[in-house]
Design a protein around this motif. Structure first.
Motif, PDB file in Angstrom:
ATOM      1  N   SER A  24       0.854  -1.177   0.000  1.00  0.00           N
ATOM      2  CA  SER A  24       0.000   0.000   0.000  1.00  0.00           C
ATOM      3  C   SER A  24       0.894   1.232   0.000  1.00  0.00           C
ATOM      4  CB  SER A  24      -0.936   0.007   1.218  1.00  0.00           C
ATOM      5  OG  SER A  24      -0.190  -0.007   2.413  1.00  0.00           O
ATOM      6  N   GLY A  25       0.365   2.303  -0.563  1.00  0.00           N
ATOM      7  CA  GLY A  25       1.141   3.536  -0.623  1.00  0.00           C
ATOM      8  C   GLY A  25       1.883   3.713  -1.935  1.00  0.00           C
ATOM      9  N   PHE A  26       1.877   2.678  -2.761  1.00  0.00           N
ATOM     10  CA  PHE A  26       2.504   2.792  -4.075  1.00  0.00           C
ATOM     11  C   PHE A  26       1.952   1.694  -4.970  1.00  0.00           C
ATOM     12  CE2 PHE A  26       5.477  -0.788  -3.921  1.00  0.00           C
ATOM     13  CZ  PHE A  26       5.551  -1.040  -2.562  1.00  0.00           C
ATOM     14  N   ALA A  27       2.065   1.888  -6.262  1.00  0.00           N
ATOM     15  CA  ALA A  27       1.626   0.863  -7.209  1.00  0.00           C
ATOM     16  C   ALA A  27       2.657  -0.257  -7.240  1.00  0.00           C
ATOM     17  CB  ALA A  27       1.461   1.470  -8.610  1.00  0.00           C
ATOM     18  N   VAL A  28       2.180  -1.487  -7.233  1.00  0.00           N
ATOM     19  CA  VAL A  28       3.068  -2.624  -7.041  1.00  0.00           C
ATOM     20  C   VAL A  28       4.086  -2.765  -8.164  1.00  0.00           C
ATOM     21  CG1 VAL A  28       1.602  -4.323  -8.183  1.00  0.00           C
ATOM     22  CG2 VAL A  28       3.095  -5.032  -6.292  1.00  0.00           C
ATOM     23  N   ASP A  29       3.770  -2.232  -9.349  1.00  0.00           N
ATOM     24  CA  ASP A  29       4.722  -2.367 -10.450  1.00  0.00           C
ATOM     25  C   ASP A  29       5.630  -1.147 -10.600  1.00  0.00           C
ATOM     26  OD1 ASP A  29       2.453  -1.571 -13.233  1.00  0.00           O
ATOM     27  OD2 ASP A  29       2.690  -0.722 -11.226  1.00  0.00           O
ATOM     28  N   GLU A  30       5.473  -0.158  -9.715  1.00  0.00           N
ATOM     29  CA  GLU A  30       6.304   1.038  -9.805  1.00  0.00           C
ATOM     30  C   GLU A  30       7.619   0.910  -9.047  1.00  0.00           C
ATOM     31  OE1 GLU A  30       2.915   4.540 -10.394  1.00  0.00           O
ATOM     32  OE2 GLU A  30       3.971   4.310  -8.484  1.00  0.00           O
ATOM     33  N   TYR A  31       7.686  -0.099  -8.164  1.00  0.00           N
ATOM     34  CA  TYR A  31       8.879  -0.291  -7.355  1.00  0.00           C
ATOM     35  C   TYR A  31       9.438  -1.690  -7.549  1.00  0.00           C
ATOM     36  CZ  TYR A  31       8.908   3.934  -4.501  1.00  0.00           C
ATOM     37  OH  TYR A  31       9.017   5.223  -4.061  1.00  0.00           O
ATOM     38  N   SER A  53       8.309  -2.129 -13.380  1.00  0.00           N
ATOM     39  CA  SER A  53       7.937  -2.267 -14.789  1.00  0.00           C
ATOM     40  C   SER A  53       8.716  -1.286 -15.650  1.00  0.00           C
ATOM     41  CB  SER A  53       6.434  -2.031 -14.953  1.00  0.00           C
ATOM     42  OG  SER A  53       5.702  -3.054 -14.315  1.00  0.00           O
ATOM     43  N   GLY A  54       8.942  -0.091 -15.118  1.00  0.00           N
ATOM     44  CA  GLY A  54       9.688   0.913 -15.856  1.00  0.00           C
ATOM     45  C   GLY A  54      11.133   0.529 -16.110  1.00  0.00           C
ATOM     46  N   SER A  55      11.634  -0.379 -15.291  1.00  0.00           N
ATOM     47  CA  SER A  55      13.006  -0.869 -15.447  1.00  0.00           C
ATOM     48  C   SER A  55      13.057  -2.214 -16.146  1.00  0.00           C
ATOM     49  CB  SER A  55      13.680  -0.980 -14.078  1.00  0.00           C
ATOM     50  OG  SER A  55      13.786   0.290 -13.460  1.00  0.00           O
ATOM     51  N   GLY A  56      11.908  -2.649 -16.644  1.00  0.00           N
ATOM     52  CA  GLY A  56      11.892  -3.864 -17.437  1.00  0.00           C
ATOM     53  C   GLY A  56      11.299  -5.078 -16.758  1.00  0.00           C
ATOM     54  N   GLY A  57      11.008  -4.959 -15.449  1.00  0.00           N
ATOM     55  CA  GLY A  57      10.435  -6.113 -14.755  1.00  0.00           C
ATOM     56  C   GLY A  57      11.383  -7.301 -14.700  1.00  0.00           C
ATOM     57  N   ILE A  71       8.827 -15.451  -8.579  1.00  0.00           N
ATOM     58  CA  ILE A  71       8.175 -14.242  -8.104  1.00  0.00           C
ATOM     59  C   ILE A  71       7.224 -13.736  -9.180  1.00  0.00           C
ATOM     60  CG2 ILE A  71      10.004 -12.710  -8.971  1.00  0.00           C
ATOM     61  CD1 ILE A  71       9.627 -10.994  -6.454  1.00  0.00           C
ATOM     62  N   SER A  72       6.104 -13.198  -8.744  1.00  0.00           N
ATOM     63  CA  SER A  72       5.159 -12.617  -9.690  1.00  0.00           C
ATOM     64  C   SER A  72       4.411 -11.501  -8.980  1.00  0.00           C
ATOM     65  CB  SER A  72       4.179 -13.674 -10.205  1.00  0.00           C
ATOM     66  OG  SER A  72       3.421 -14.219  -9.146  1.00  0.00           O
ATOM     67  N   ARG A  73       3.743 -10.674  -9.743  1.00  0.00           N
ATOM     68  CA  ARG A  73       2.967  -9.604  -9.118  1.00  0.00           C
ATOM     69  C   ARG A  73       1.644  -9.436  -9.839  1.00  0.00           C
ATOM     70  NH1 ARG A  73       7.547  -5.194 -10.447  1.00  0.00           N
ATOM     71  NH2 ARG A  73       7.462  -5.319 -12.721  1.00  0.00           N
ATOM     72  N   ASP A  74       0.666  -9.038  -9.071  1.00  0.00           N
ATOM     73  CA  ASP A  74      -0.684  -8.786  -9.564  1.00  0.00           C
ATOM     74  C   ASP A  74      -0.987  -7.326  -9.272  1.00  0.00           C
ATOM     75  OD1 ASP A  74      -3.497  -8.492  -9.825  1.00  0.00           O
ATOM     76  OD2 ASP A  74      -3.785 -10.627  -9.453  1.00  0.00           O
ATOM     77  N   SER A  75      -0.953  -6.508 -10.312  1.00  0.00           N
ATOM     78  CA  SER A  75      -1.143  -5.071 -10.106  1.00  0.00           C
ATOM     79  C   SER A  75      -2.530  -4.746  -9.576  1.00  0.00           C
ATOM     80  CB  SER A  75      -0.906  -4.331 -11.415  1.00  0.00           C
ATOM     81  OG  SER A  75       0.428  -4.501 -11.858  1.00  0.00           O
ATOM     82  N   ALA A  76      -3.540  -5.475 -10.051  1.00  0.00           N
ATOM     83  CA  ALA A  76      -4.907  -5.209  -9.618  1.00  0.00           C
ATOM     84  C   ALA A  76      -5.079  -5.496  -8.128  1.00  0.00           C
ATOM     85  CB  ALA A  76      -5.883  -6.044 -10.435  1.00  0.00           C
TER      86      ALA A  76
END
Length: 125
Positions: A24-31, A53-57, A71-76
């Motif tokens: 929380s406090g940030f989008a999971v794909d922004e960091y 994501s901005g760095s290529g994931g 490892i995986s992430r769910d942005s929603a």
């Protein structure tokens, strides 16, 4: 910025477990997000991390868990997952998720600023 790890428990050798890291406090794909573990009396070790994501994931995995942990992430759902397969007794530890303020994907826990509270994984028959 907050992270909360969950999903730990007791599992038999050879079993699987999936840990979740709700952010929380940030989008999971922004960091970048990293997973770490710490066994009793031992230092905290980096296991796997995913860059923003901005760095290529990009995904980086330490040798001791390569081929077993992913490892995986769910942005929603704002959640990052650690899937652990073929678990061994030596995987027993408290597992943490973390994010670095500098957003660098690294295995070095010293470069991470935001930490979840940890979840205990015990691999035992």
């Amino acid at each position: 910025v907050q992270l909360q790890a969950s999903g730990g428990g007791v599992v038999q050798p050879g079993g699987s477990l999936r840990l979740s890291c709700a952010v929380s406090g940030f989008a999971v794909d922004e960091y970048s997000i990293g997973w770490f573990r710490q066994a009793p009396g031992k230092e905290r070790l980096g296991l796997i991390c995913i860059s923003s994501s901005g760095s290529g994931g990009d995904i980086y995995t330490t040798d001791s868990v390569k081929g077993r942990f992913t490892i995986s992430r769910d942005s929603a759902k704002k959640t990052v997952y650690l899937q652990m397969n073929s678990l061994k007794p030596e995987d027993t530890a408290v597992y943490f998720c973390a994010a670095p303020a500098g957003n660098k994907a690294t295995m070095n826990p010293g470069e991470y600023d935001y930490w979840g509270q940890g979840t205990l994984v015990t691999v035992s028959s």
